[in-house]
Structure formats: C-alpha cells, structure tokens
Design a protein around this motif. Structure first.
Motif, PDB file in Angstrom:
ATOM      1  N   TYR A 109       0.842  -1.202   0.000  1.00 40.99           N
ATOM      2  CA  TYR A 109       0.000   0.000   0.000  1.00 40.99           C
ATOM      3  C   TYR A 109       0.881   1.257   0.000  1.00 40.99           C
ATOM      4  CZ  TYR A 109      -2.706   3.915   1.490  1.00 40.99           C
ATOM      5  OH  TYR A 109      -3.235   5.168   1.536  1.00 40.99           O
ATOM      6  N   LEU A 110       1.863   1.283   0.898  1.00 37.93           N
ATOM      7  CA  LEU A 110       2.683   2.489   1.037  1.00 37.93           C
ATOM      8  C   LEU A 110       3.461   2.785  -0.246  1.00 37.93           C
ATOM      9  CD1 LEU A 110       4.126   2.139   4.639  1.00 37.93           C
ATOM     10  CD2 LEU A 110       2.397   3.726   3.830  1.00 37.93           C
ATOM     11  N   ALA A 111       4.053   1.730  -0.837  1.00 34.52           N
ATOM     12  CA  ALA A 111       4.948   1.975  -1.962  1.00 34.52           C
ATOM     13  C   ALA A 111       4.214   2.071  -3.288  1.00 34.52           C
ATOM     14  CB  ALA A 111       6.008   0.876  -2.025  1.00 34.52           C
ATOM     15  N   GLU A 112       3.084   1.339  -3.439  1.00 32.44           N
ATOM     16  CA  GLU A 112       2.470   1.249  -4.761  1.00 32.44           C
ATOM     17  C   GLU A 112       1.175   2.048  -4.894  1.00 32.44           C
ATOM     18  OE1 GLU A 112       3.662  -0.419  -7.382  1.00 32.44           O
ATOM     19  OE2 GLU A 112       5.364  -1.386  -6.425  1.00 32.44           O
ATOM     20  N   ALA A 114      -2.143  12.035   3.716  1.00 39.24           N
ATOM     21  CA  ALA A 114      -2.097  12.049   5.172  1.00 39.24           C
ATOM     22  C   ALA A 114      -2.150  10.631   5.734  1.00 39.24           C
ATOM     23  CB  ALA A 114      -3.263  12.880   5.718  1.00 39.24           C
ATOM     24  N   PHE A 115      -2.963   9.764   5.112  1.00 35.97           N
ATOM     25  CA  PHE A 115      -3.084   8.413   5.638  1.00 35.97           C
ATOM     26  C   PHE A 115      -1.747   7.668   5.551  1.00 35.97           C
ATOM     27  CE2 PHE A 115      -4.348   3.880   4.967  1.00 35.97           C
ATOM     28  CZ  PHE A 115      -4.784   3.651   6.265  1.00 35.97           C
ATOM     29  N   ARG A 118       1.210   8.992   5.469  1.00 39.80           N
ATOM     30  CA  ARG A 118       2.134   9.546   6.471  1.00 39.80           C
ATOM     31  C   ARG A 118       1.828   8.984   7.850  1.00 39.80           C
ATOM     32  NH1 ARG A 118       1.767  14.504   3.959  1.00 39.80           N
ATOM     33  NH2 ARG A 118       0.248  15.208   5.475  1.00 39.80           N
ATOM     34  N   PHE A 119       0.527   8.861   8.145  1.00 40.13           N
ATOM     35  CA  PHE A 119       0.116   8.309   9.437  1.00 40.13           C
ATOM     36  C   PHE A 119       0.590   6.861   9.569  1.00 40.13           C
ATOM     37  CE2 PHE A 119      -3.165   5.659  11.507  1.00 40.13           C
ATOM     38  CZ  PHE A 119      -2.973   6.071  12.810  1.00 40.13           C
ATOM     39  N   VAL A 120       0.443   6.069   8.498  1.00 40.93           N
ATOM     40  CA  VAL A 120       0.851   4.663   8.566  1.00 40.93           C
ATOM     41  C   VAL A 120       2.364   4.573   8.771  1.00 40.93           C
ATOM     42  CG1 VAL A 120       1.015   2.500   7.287  1.00 40.93           C
ATOM     43  CG2 VAL A 120      -1.090   3.821   7.211  1.00 40.93           C
ATOM     44  N   ARG A 121       3.129   5.403   8.052  1.00 38.46           N
ATOM     45  CA  ARG A 121       4.584   5.360   8.215  1.00 38.46           C
ATOM     46  C   ARG A 121       4.977   5.745   9.636  1.00 38.46           C
ATOM     47  NH1 ARG A 121       5.258   7.150   2.706  1.00 38.46           N
ATOM     48  NH2 ARG A 121       5.884   5.294   1.540  1.00 38.46           N
ATOM     49  N   PHE A 122       4.345   6.811  10.144  1.00 41.74           N
ATOM     50  CA  PHE A 122       4.635   7.253  11.511  1.00 41.74           C
ATOM     51  C   PHE A 122       4.270   6.141  12.500  1.00 41.74           C
ATOM     52  CE2 PHE A 122       3.131   9.310  15.446  1.00 41.74           C
ATOM     53  CZ  PHE A 122       4.297   9.940  15.824  1.00 41.74           C
ATOM     54  N   GLY A 123       3.063   5.573  12.312  1.00 44.41           N
ATOM     55  CA  GLY A 123       2.615   4.508  13.210  1.00 44.41           C
ATOM     56  C   GLY A 123       3.546   3.314  13.168  1.00 44.41           C
TER      57      GLY A 123
END
Lengths: 269, 293, 318
Positions: B101-104, B110-111, B113-118
């Motif tokens: 999800y993050l890479a592709e 914002a979501f 960024r939130f997932v990466r931070f989390g």
C-alpha cells in the motif's frame, strides 16, 4: 498556433487531440494542443527539450495517470471515444494503445516470457509459440533471439532489449503504438534497425513517435508535429505548445511558421 | 606575520599531532575490541556449555521434573517453531500488504504519512508492552474458545513485533524497483494488481525476503511477549489453544531454578536458539548479496 | 487500413468484470492491512489506559513518586522501577556511546584493511541478533561472577559514596547496566557507521586537503557533520534500553526497595512487568498497567525525538 491540415488527414483520424492542456500540480506543462493523428501512418513529435512532447504522448494512453498531481484539460478522442471520460478504464486503453519507452525496460523474465506476459494478461487464446515467433519477427529480433528464448531478457544488448520491448508491445496487437524517444539510448546500427522495422510496422499499426532527432523524423514519419516552448505565459513560466502539425515533407521543406523554419534549419534548439 | 616552518617532508612520530593521532587510534582500537568481546564471549560460552550437551535425545525429550536428571527440550523446540510459524503467517501478509500500500498505492497523503509514523512508533514499543496488549486483548478476555493462555496468543504477540520490520523492508524494497518496469507492465495493459504481483513484488523479492528472515529470527528469540501470552508447558504442544512451551521462555524459567539439570537445559536451548538465529542471519546476508547482483 | 477486421485473439481486450473486481479488492485489501498498524497502536493505548484506570484513580500522580510496592496491603508506588529504568538506561548510554562511536569510527575511517573492518562490522551486527534471554543467561552465570570481585573492590574503596554503599551480592543494578551496554552497543555502532558513511567524501577531502591529521579531520570535521545521525541513533538506543526486558529482569534482582546504591538489587518497569504480571490480580494488575503506561510514554517521547533528529539529518544531505 496553426493547425494546417495534413493531406493525409482527410482519410481517417485515429486519435484526435482537442484543446488539451496538461499540468503537473499547479505548473502547466503544455497548453492548448489540437491535432488529428492519422490512422496507419507514422506521426513524429519534434521540438526542443521541455516543450511537452513526451507529456502529450503519455496523455494518449493515460500513462500520465501514474504521475502524482498530473491533470489534463480538454479531450482526447480515440475512434471517437473520449479517453478521459469517467467510465473509461485506463487499463483497457493501454491494451489498445501500447507504449515503448525511452529506456529499454524488459521484465526480469526470459525473452519468451517477456512477450507471453502481455498476451496472457490480455486473455490470448491462440498458439503462444507462434505469437512469440511472429512478434519477434516483426520486431526484427527473431534471428538473434531464437536460440535463447529461455534466457533472461537482460542477456540481450541495449538495442536488442529495445526491440524486445517493441515485440512485447506488438504481441498484444494494439491499434496504436506510442514510442517515447525509443532510440535515444541506442547506437546508430540499432537505431537503423528500429527505423527499418517501423516502416514494416506502419502497415498494421498507427505509430506515434517522440524524437529529438530531426533526421529520424524525416526518415520514419509521414506527419510531424513541432512543439515549442512559449514565453507568452505570465512571468517567466515556460509552457509548451504545438506550433505546427502537418505532413513531414511540408514541415521540413516549407513550414508555415517562422519558429518551425528556425528549428528545422538548426537555427535554435 | 610569521612564516610557517618548512623542513624536510619526513614523518616525525614525536610531533604532538602525531602522538595524538596514535593515542586516538589506539583508543578506538581498544573500544572496538571491547565492543566485539561480548559477542565472542557469549558465542564461546553458548557453544561450549550448550553445544557439548546436544544430542538427539536432548532434542526429542520432554524436560525433567524439578530435581530429576536427564530430559530434553523437544517440546520447547517444537513450540518455538509453532509459535514463530503462527506469527509469520500473520505478520508476513499484513506487513507485505501494508508495504505494498505504502509503496504502490499511496500517493503520499495524510493516511500514508500516518501509517509510516505509526509503523515507526510500533517498532519502538517495548516488546513487553506487546505482551501486555495481547494479554489484555486475548488472554484476559478468553477471546478464543474460552481459552486463556495459548499458542495463538503468543503468535499474535510476536506478530505485532514483526509487522513493523516487514512493512519497512517491503516499502523500501519496492521503492528500489525501477519505475520503468512498472510502466512496461502497465504499457502492455496490465492492471495494477497484475503489475504488483507479477512484476514489482518478484523484482523486490530478495530484499523483502532478507527483511522477513531477519524479522523471523528476531521473533524466534523473543521472550517478553510470550511469558504471559503463550506461557509455558512441561508437556508436548496440545493444540493451538493451550499454553505452549518455547525455548526462550524455557531459558528464562530454567535459568533461575536451583537445579543443575534445568540450568544445563537452558544452556542447550540457548545453543539451539543461537545457532538457528545465526544461520538465519547468514541466510539473510546471502539473500541480500543476491539482490545486489 | 481497417483495423476492425483483424481477427481478435484476445479475449480480455475488454476487461472482464471479475478482473476489475480483483484489481479493486486487492487495493482495498492493502488499505485495510495498512490501517491495522494504526488499529494495533490504538488497541495498545486503550488496553493499557483502560487497565490502569483503577490504579490511577486510587494512587494518582503519587504513584510516580512513592516507592511502596505492597501487594498484601494494596499500596503501590512505582518510583523504584521508574528510577531503575532511567538510571540503568542512562548509565548504559554513558558507557555505550563512547564505545559505539569509537568502534564506528574505527570501522569506517581508513585505519585498518577493509576486510578486517567488514568482519568487525558483521560481528557487531551479529551481536544485535543474539536473543536477550541468552544474554541474560550469560550474564547470570558468566558476566556477573566475573564482575563481582571488581564491584567488591569498588565497594571497599568508594563505599562511603551512596552509589557504592552496599556489598554486591550477585544480581543488581550495576550488572544490569553492563548487560544493557552489550545490548545497545550494536545499535549505536550501526547507526553511527551509517551516519559517518553519509558524510560527503568532498568534506573529508577538504579536511585532508588543508593538511589536517587523520584525527584532526575526524574530530573537527567528520564527527560534527555526522552528529545529528549519531544523536538519532543514541536516542533509539535509549528507547531500546528503557524497554529492554529479559536480560535485565534476569540480572537486576527485582527488588522494590529503593536504594541509591548501584551495587544493590533494583527493578525496572519492564522487569517488574515480566516478573509480576502473570501472577498478579486485582489492583496489582491495574498498578502494573499504570507502570506500563509510564514506560510507553517514556519510550514514545524518546522514539519520536529520535525520528525527528534522523529526519532532519536526511533533509540536510539529500
């Protein structure tokens, strides 16, 4: 901006670009493009770098969708259907309008699989071996590759890799093939082979090619669009636009615009 | 205005700056030796004290009752494999899926960024807190068929620990795949799903596998998340919904027992665990080298 | 040229609805999986907050400053454990930072042959892979007996200082600090090494070019350039040290009696959790959850700070 009508245009329009402007974020890259790309011909886009010719090419099969913040205004009609209408599936668009990129980009698979991949996902139901051979023959790669079909695509030279990518694109029998500076990373001999091949290919496909090489445009194309950077936008912002779109012979011998004349005679660019 | 002294260009060890140089180099060498020393000492002790005990009997028998001799760590070995397997079955799909999800898919919104931070926050949560969380979520509430401590609870606790590592490696590995490859697939009319599963994920397989192997190796040696989720059992594993033994908890429990037999088993379990984990690390290193060629 | 007459061998020129559905479902699935991370974080927070409510109501903030841990009488104060967490991790940091940074310099700057440097780098990384519980076992049976004569000597020499006022009897804060040093060294070394490698070669050449000696260049130019990355690594190591459980639990002695002496047994929040959580009930569970909350907040602050520092570093050099 002038749209002189190429003589071929009367016959059959494949893709019609109508008042298209493309922006990246808030930055406009190209503005107000009109053109009718004829079917079964080779159309070349030429112009100085940064004039938006690749951007327009990528808009023709919705590859720009993949770039963040890229938006398009205007209409692109393929066989009369607006490619940017809400209900259009960009994946289906790309199955009918294939693309070859600047840098050869074979998949990390065997030569055979590189070609079979696209056919399979398009639901090919014929004889795969025949299709691979036919595609490689059309791309003038069969003789060099027939003994190493099970080797990796990376085992080929740069020029061969690019021809593999062309074979991959024609294996799914699209109606149009877009080529984004396909020879810019290749040596002259490979370039020559690809140009010869394009003369064969235009018998069955509509081809649109972006090239920075004017001799190449003269050699391969029937119709040429000349793009330029204009400063007419506010401030220092440079925006690309289509200056002239006509038969290749006319563009190079008797262009109607001074800018085209300057560019093709090598006075700038 | 004084001029610089200009003598011969020979190296003079007696100069203050050269003496400082030697002093600092010596100091750095001593520090390095001190940093490497524990590894050598731990390995030597584990290999000697644990390795000398290893036998087929030890790997296949149950631990003895307190005060008795003999026995083995068979149930703990099997338990570690089971719990780590459960954790991997949860953490790999979740982690790879989130990384995809993050890479592709995400476009840096914002979501994402939130997932990466989390992910980073979760990676920093102490492992004992993962245990507390799963205890509160599953063990205390008897969420699975009315059972409290269970192999599944332990597996979930380890999975919580593994997921951030798997997400990060997947995300970074996919970002290294050339965009031209994605365009090539999309250009022949592949859907996003086909592009990801047939082209980009296979191209990023080696670095993802490296990260996954390291995550599994780390989880296999974890103790804190297991002591009040999977608990321990002196018997063979009895289904996935009952307490289960594991080598790490065995080491913890037996190390503080006053019986020689149990302490020996703790050393033997340490040997098996360390050998498994070092092998996994070497495998990961080899995979990493593979991905670079 | 009529393309329509070409025999169409491709069944999926029009994508079948199933294929579109698969494409969309896969995308949705990855979004759901990605949101699990947030869900777990919220779950952890709710579990720990909810669990600690009872103790919070009963003991309030006094929980943080009293060291009375009495399951029989039902009085709980976590000061001993909080103090233990902070003092063990800070002391461990104090020892591990010079060791780790020195090692990182030694294996990045061109002092010894590359092959040896690579082997040393791998060895330090492998140290990070050894399970904490194995280090705990080693600490009980090898390190602590080895350290004890030295600690006894320290006591007889400096026993008048409150920090060394008790006779070492085996487990205690000092051995716990030592095993923490072993555990966080690989983190500090690895991140310092990465930061040093990121220092642009041009900077290094500039320093040598004006005639700096090797250590002149390292101390005045290279280390300052890498300092924010190293600081980030040190913060990460601090977070790890505060949350580290098993090895500390096995060697710290698990005593809730407060003592300034480093040679006496003590406790940390995580070792207290490991020791008591399984057998606790009633208010004690809630008190332990309250302590867990404190630990979470401490590590969260440290980790977020570490991320900020590391992010600022990557902005500077990219």
């Amino acid at each position: 901006m002038t749209v002189s009508s190429p003589s071929t245009m009367a016959t059959d329009t494949c893709i019609a670009v109508q008042n298209v402007s493309i922006s990246y974020g808030s930055q406009e890259a190209v503005r107000g493009v009109y053109m009718d790309i004829p079917r079964g011909k080779v159309t070349a886009f030429i112009g100085p770098s940064g004039c938006g010719k690749s951007t327009v090419l990528r808009a023709l099969n919705r590859m720009n969708d993949l770039i963040e913040g890229c938006s398009l205004k205007g209409r692109v009609l393929f066989d009369g259907h607006d490619l940017y209408a809400k209900n259009v599936d960009p994946v289906e668009v790309r199955r009918r309008i294939g693309m070859v990129f600047q840098k050869p980009n074979p998949f990390p698979k065997t030569i055979y699989e590189n070609i079979a991949f696209g056919a399979r996902i398009n639901g090919f139901r014929g004889n795969m071996d025949e299709l691979v051979e036919r595609s490689l023959r059309k791309a003038a790669l069969w003789d060099e590759a027939k003994d190493k079909l099970n080797e990796s695509g990376y085992a080929l030279s740069g020029g061969q890799q690019q021809r593999l990518c062309i074979a991959r694109a024609i294996a799914i029998e699209p109606e149009v093939i877009l080529m984004d500076e396909p020879c810019s990373a290749l040596d002259p001999i490979s370039t020559l082979k690809i140009e010869e091949m394009m003369h064969e290919l235009k018998k069955s496909y509509t081809i649109v090619i972006v090239t920075h090489n004017m001799q190449q445009a003269v050699r391969v194309s029937d119709v040429t669009g000349f793009f330029n950077v204009s400063n007419r936008a506010e401030g220092d912002r440079k925006v690309g636009c289509l200056v002239e779109f006509a038969d290749t012979e006319q563009i190079f011998n008797s262009p109607s615009q001074q800018a085209t004349q300057d560019y093709v005679s090598g006075r700038f660019g | 205005m004084t001029s610089f002294p200009r003598g011969a260009l020979t190296y003079r060890p007696g100069l203050a700056r050269n003496r400082y140089n030697q002093l600092f180099t010596g100091l750095a060498a001593v520090f390095t030796a001190l940093a490497v020393l524990p590894l050598v000492l731990v390995l030597v002790y584990v290999l000697i004290k644990g390795g000398s005990l290893i036998s087929l009997r030890l790997l296949s028998e149950l631990p003895p009752a307190p005060g008795l001799e003999g026995g083995g760590i068979g149930n703990a070995l099997l338990g570690t494999l089971i719990v780590t397997l459960i954790a991997s079955l949860i953490a790999i799909p979740v982690g790879v899926g989130s990384g995809v999800y993050l890479a592709e898919y995400s476009r840096g919104g914002a979501f994402a960024r939130f997932v990466r931070f989390g992910t980073n926050v979760l990676a920093g949560v102490p492992s004992i807190i993962c245990g507390v969380f799963v205890y509160g979520l599953i063990v205390a509430t008897r969420a699975f068929a009315g059972q409290s401590y269970s192999a599944v609870a332990g597996g979930i606790a380890l999975a919580v620990l593994m997921v951030p590592t798997v997400i990060k490696t997947t995300d970074e590995a996919l970002k290294l795949v050339a965009n031209e490859l994605r365009w090539g697939a999309l250009g022949v009319g592949a859907s996003k799903f086909v592009t990801i599963t047939r082209i980009t994920l296979p191209a990023a397989l080696a670095p993802i596998a490296t990260g996954v192997v390291l995550a599994i190796a780390r989880a296999a040696g974890e103790t804190a998340p297991l002591i009040f989720t999977a608990l321990f059992s002196p018997f063979w594993p009895d289904g996935l919904l009952n307490p289960i033994a594991s080598m790490s908890v065995l080491i913890y429990n037996f190390a503080i027992m006053p019986y020689e037999a149990q302490i020996s088993l703790a050393w033997a379990a340490s040997f098996v665990l360390v050998v498994m984990i070092l092998a996994a690390n070497l495998l990961a290193r080899w995979l990493g080298k593979l991905s670079r060629t | 040229m009529a393309t329509g007459q070409r025999p169409d061998l491709f069944a999926h020129r029009r994508r079948p609805p199933g294929e579109k559905l698969l494409d969309l479902s896969f995308q949705r699935l990855t979004v759901v999986l990605a949101s699990l991370v947030g869900l777990v974080l919220v779950g952890i927070l709710i579990t720990v907050l909810g669990g600690s409510r009872e103790a919070m109501g009963q003991f309030g903030l006094g929980f943080l400053t009293t060291s009375d841990w009495d399951p029989v009488g039902g009085h709980y104060g976590a000061f001993t454990a909080i103090y233990g967490t902070l003092i063990t991790s800070l002391l461990a940091l104090l020892i591990a930072v010079p060791l780790g940074v020195g090692t990182a310099v030694f294996i990045t700057e061109n002092i010894i042959p590359l092959q040896i440097r690579q082997v040393l780098g791998v060895m330090v990384e492998l140290l990070a892979a050894i399970p904490s519980v194995v280090l705990g076992l080693w600490a009980i049976f090898v390190m602590e007996p080895f350290l004890r004569p030295g600690l006894t000597g320290l006591h007889s020499l400096l026993g008048w200082l409150p920090f060394f006022s008790t006779e070492p009897q085996g487990p205690g804060i000092a051995p716990a600090v030592m095993i923490l040093v072993v555990m966080i060294l690989p983190i500090i070394t690895a991140i310092s090494r990465d930061s040093l490698n990121q220092v642009p070669p041009s900077l290094r050449q500039a320093a040598y070019g004006i005639g700096a000696t090797r250590w002149g260049a390292i101390l005045n130019v290279i280390l300052p350039a890498a300092i924010s990355g190293i600081t980030g690594g040190v913060m990460l190591a601090l977070g790890r040290a505060m949350g580290e459980t098993m090895a500390v639990t096995m060697i710290i002695g698990n005593s809730n009696n407060f003592s300034l002496s480093l040679l006496a047994p003590g406790n940390t929040i995580s070792s207290m959790l490991a020791n008591q959580f399984g057998e606790a009930d009633g208010v004690q569970v809630s008190a332990l959850m309250y302590a867990a909350l404190v630990l979470m907040l401490l590590t969260l602050v440290v980790n977020v700070l570490a991320q900020q520092i590391v992010r600022r570093l990557s902005l500077k050099y990219n």
